[in-house]
Scaffold this motif. Sequence first.
Motif, PDB file in Angstrom:
ATOM      1  N   ASP A 154       0.843  -1.224  -0.063  1.00 33.19           N
ATOM      2  CA  ASP A 154      -0.009  -0.050   0.059  1.00 33.19           C
ATOM      3  C   ASP A 154       0.826   1.217  -0.039  1.00 33.19           C
ATOM      4  O   ASP A 154       0.615   2.284  -0.757  1.00 33.19           O
TER       5      ASP A 154
ATOM      6  N   LYS B 135       1.982   1.823  -3.606  1.00 34.75           N
ATOM      7  CA  LYS B 135       1.238   2.272  -4.216  1.00 34.75           C
ATOM      8  C   LYS B 135       1.019   3.698  -4.156  1.00 34.75           C
ATOM      9  O   LYS B 135       0.674   4.560  -5.073  1.00 34.75           O
TER      10      LYS B 135
ATOM     11  N   ASP C  62       3.779   5.947  -5.614  1.00 40.34           N
ATOM     12  CA  ASP C  62       3.588   5.890  -6.710  1.00 40.34           C
ATOM     13  C   ASP C  62       2.768   6.773  -7.587  1.00 40.34           C
ATOM     14  O   ASP C  62       2.862   7.780  -8.442  1.00 40.34           O
TER      15      ASP C  62
END
Length: 96
Positions: free
Chosen positions: A64, A67, A70
């Motif tokens: 997580d 992510k 990113d």
Amino acid sequence: MSELSIKIKIADREYPMRVSEEEEERLRLAGKYLNERIKMFRDQFGIHDKQDLLAMIALETAADKIKTEDAAQQDQMGLEQQLSSLNDLLSSLKLG
């Protein structure tokens, strides 16, 4: 900045900590989140070994985090492109 002595219970084990007043709520929420995830993994997957549960939660949390990083990087690049376009537009208006 004063420090508090608190105990955070994770997977039926208490962890004593010394934290700043500003960190206390965040750490308590993190402990609550971990215990909720432990319960969810135990109920959903039938896993009872605490080390396995904590490893799965650590893996999920790391994924997580990657992510989120990113997505933040993509947002930053998009903002930089928009600012560059606006800067180009303003520069052309000055010259025109």
